[in-house]
Design a protein around this motif. Structure first.
Motif, PDB file in Angstrom:
ATOM      1  N   TRP A  90       0.793  -1.219   0.000  1.00 58.48           N
ATOM      2  CA  TRP A  90       0.000   0.000   0.000  1.00 58.48           C
ATOM      3  C   TRP A  90       0.841   1.292   0.000  1.00 58.48           C
ATOM      4  N   PRO A  91       1.963   1.367   0.720  1.00 55.06           N
ATOM      5  CA  PRO A  91       2.728   2.616   0.688  1.00 55.06           C
ATOM      6  C   PRO A  91       3.178   3.025  -0.714  1.00 55.06           C
ATOM      7  N   LYS A  94      -0.920   3.727  -2.424  1.00 55.35           N
ATOM      8  CA  LYS A  94      -1.588   4.869  -1.777  1.00 55.35           C
ATOM      9  C   LYS A  94      -2.994   5.141  -2.322  1.00 55.35           C
ATOM     10  N   VAL A 118       1.866   1.360   9.004  1.00 58.82           N
ATOM     11  CA  VAL A 118       1.016   1.748   7.878  1.00 58.82           C
ATOM     12  C   VAL A 118      -0.430   1.349   8.167  1.00 58.82           C
ATOM     13  N   PRO A 120      -3.755   1.583   5.905  1.00 60.42           N
ATOM     14  CA  PRO A 120      -4.473   2.015   4.695  1.00 60.42           C
ATOM     15  C   PRO A 120      -5.882   2.490   5.019  1.00 60.42           C
TER      16      PRO A 120
END
Length: 555
Positions: A90-91, A94, A118, A120
């Motif tokens: 996800w990083p 995004k 993290v 999300p």
């Protein structure tokens, strides 16, 4: 009327040509400015060719290059091969995420358990609901699978509708709702379906899958016939199976002890969402020794032979409060994932040596797959009536088997694609219009990278032939200041004649350095390379293998 330049494309970056690591892309719009949707972000697990690697993730560089037009990520269910890479990926992506309540709770539990910072942004959806992501209108359709809240997706665009099945099966008597929503699939089929992107895992198996209720009865029968303790290992995410085992234990007068971190995590989430209501409480580990053998069922992780899982520890008698003894029974309520056969067989042999009985699928109905067999696939085709069939979620044999089945069932077009292929689904006939970069990234501790970046290639060499370190010191006249130091790790001790291999390699290194004229020894890199080559050559002559050799030359 839709712009003629708008196209609907499908492009898998994982899960097509392999089982695991599912990652699907749908694109809509003109080729130069498509908007994108991701469906599932899964992992696969490393085999012995990837020493030290924890997980294998999809290479997402293609969609990263289109990141300004990525509109969202939809997760169909919370199996690791469909959502397990989300926190790590996800990083880089995004994008907002859509998940069912159970999947979202599993993600949060994983995030906390693995100490991941993290978080999300997650939008919750449920089967039967519709929501929009960019130009895509998504409808979640309930299906049956071996985990709570799995869905298929009807993905509508101005140029056509795609049904992305995810993982599914037909089961007239599942232990947990829902049943696959036949009526809704039929209605969507009547509206018109451009393409069916369909699970191929069991496309080589004839007939229909047995029901989960039949598995419950099979497990209950095994427990009733067992005179000692019964240990049952299954996939931790299979909440329906957990319920089956707990009910069978209750009905036969036994209590259940749960062993394994991933099982406990799933049970905590399932309990919070009400999926375990009505079941008796589970035993605490410290109470195990006070319960008569005939009154215990141990539910444990380790069905795939994982060396650190609970079953492997039981087989090695390494648990503090829990042990199995001769006369007990171990039930494998699971299938063998290809590549794990040897590890599973080793655990079975360890248990058999201790006088423990093994029960698996060939002995009693103690497991059923969560994927459709051929008769179930034919029913889905008849409901959805797709113009195009795209087999996914399988190795080449599975994909080709489903393609042949679909063609024989009268589906007008069958498109065989593999990871990295971009296929246009509409308008017009299905056509592969390009390929994009794809591949695998390794999660190695806290690092994610290619095999080269995380050092896996050198680890393979180290495992094959070991490592030799040589330290050569030259004095101010460029003569050797004493004998070099040598350390060999993972290298044979002696050659066939009994001579120490370290001595053979050391003599070769000394000879190589001494053969270089003294004035030329000022080039320390040249001295280092000469010694390295000599050591590798000597090892190969004496042993038949060339170790990795590191040489330090200093003055």
């Amino acid at each position: 009327m839709a712009d003629d330049k708008n196209e609907l494309v499908f492009c898998p970056l994982g899960g097509v040509g392999e089982i695991g690591m599912n990652f699907a892309l749908y694109g809509f719009g003109p080729a130069a400015k498509r908007e994108w949707l991701v469906v599932d972000v899964g992992v696969t697990f490393p085999d012995p060719t990837l020493p030290g690697v924890d997980l294998v993730l999809p290479d997402t560089r293609f969609i990263e290059s289109q990141i300004d037009r990525l509109r969202g990520i939809v997760i169909t269910h919370a199996h690791e091969d469909h959502y397990g890479a989300l926190l790590d990926t996800w990083p880089k992506l995004k994008a907002p995420v859509w998940m069912t309540p159970f999947s979202a709770a599993m993600l949060e539990a994983k995030r906390i358990s693995d100490n991941v910072r993290v978080k999300p942004p997650v939008n919750i959806y449920k089967a039967g609901e519709r929501f929009k992501i960019g130009p895509f209108e998504i409808e979640a359709v309930a299906v049956t699978h071996s985990i709570p809240e799995p869905v298929s997706l009807a993905i509508r665009t101005p140029v056509g509708t795609v049904v992305h099945t995810g993982d599914w099966k037909l089961d007239p008597a599942p232990n947990l709702p829902p049943m696959t929503d036949e009526n809704r699939f039929r209605q969507i089929g009547e509206e018109g379906v451009t393409a069916l992107i369909c699970d191929s895992t069991n496309a080589m198996r004839e007939g229909d899958s047995p029901s989960e209720q039949a598995v419950s009865e099979g497990i209950r029968g095994v427990i009733e016939k067992s005179v000692g303790r019964v240990a049952i290992t299954t996939f931790s995410s299979n909440v329906g199976r957990i319920v089956s085992i707990a009910e069978a234990a209750r009905d036969t007068g036994r209590q259940v002890l749960v062993l394994g971190r991933s099982l406990k995590r799933v049970i905590d989430v399932a309990g919070e969402l009400g999926y375990l209501d009505g079941l008796p409480p589970f035993l605490q580990e410290e109470d195990y020794g006070y319960i008569p053998r005939e009154n215990v069922v141990v539910l444990c992780t380790g069905s795939q032979g994982e060396p650190r899982a609970a079953l492997a520890k039981l087989a090695r008698d390494e648990m503090k409060h829990v042990a199995l003894t001769a006369g007990d029974t171990v039930v494998f309520s699971s299938r063998v994932i290809p590549g794990n056969e040897k590890a599973i067989l080793e655990i079975k042999n360890q248990l058999i040596e201790q006088g423990i009985k093994i029960v698996e699928d060939g002995d009693a109905l103690v497991h059923v797959s969560g994927h459709p067999r051929r008769s179930e696939l034919l029913k889905m085709y008849s409901w959805v009536k797709p113009r195009i069939l795209v087999p996914v979620h399988g190795e080449a044999a599975h994909l080709v088997a489903q393609g042949s089945l679909g063609a024989s069932a009268g589906i007008p077009e069958v498109a065989q694609v593999r990871n990295g292929d971009m296929i246009r689904l509409a308008p017009g006939a299905a056509e592969i219009v390009g390929t994009v970069p794809f591949g695998r990234l390794m999660k190695d501790g806290r690092i994610i990278g290619t095999e080269q970046e995380v050092g896996v290639r050198d680890r393979r060499k180290l495992a094959f032939a070991g490592h030799v370190v040589l330290n050569v010191v030259l004095d101010d006249r460029y003569e050797m200041a004493g004998e070099p130091d040598i350390v060999a790790i993972g290298v044979a001790e002696t050659d066939a004649k009994g001579e120490a291999l370290e001595d053979i390699m050391l003599d070769a290194a000394i000879g190589a350095v001494e053969s270089i004229p003294r004035q030329r020894r000022k080039d320390l890199d040249m001295v280092s390379e000469a010694a390295r080559r000599a050591v590798r050559s000597a090892a190969n002559d004496a042993w038949g293998k060339k170790p990795i050799v590191t040489v330090f030359v200093t003055r």
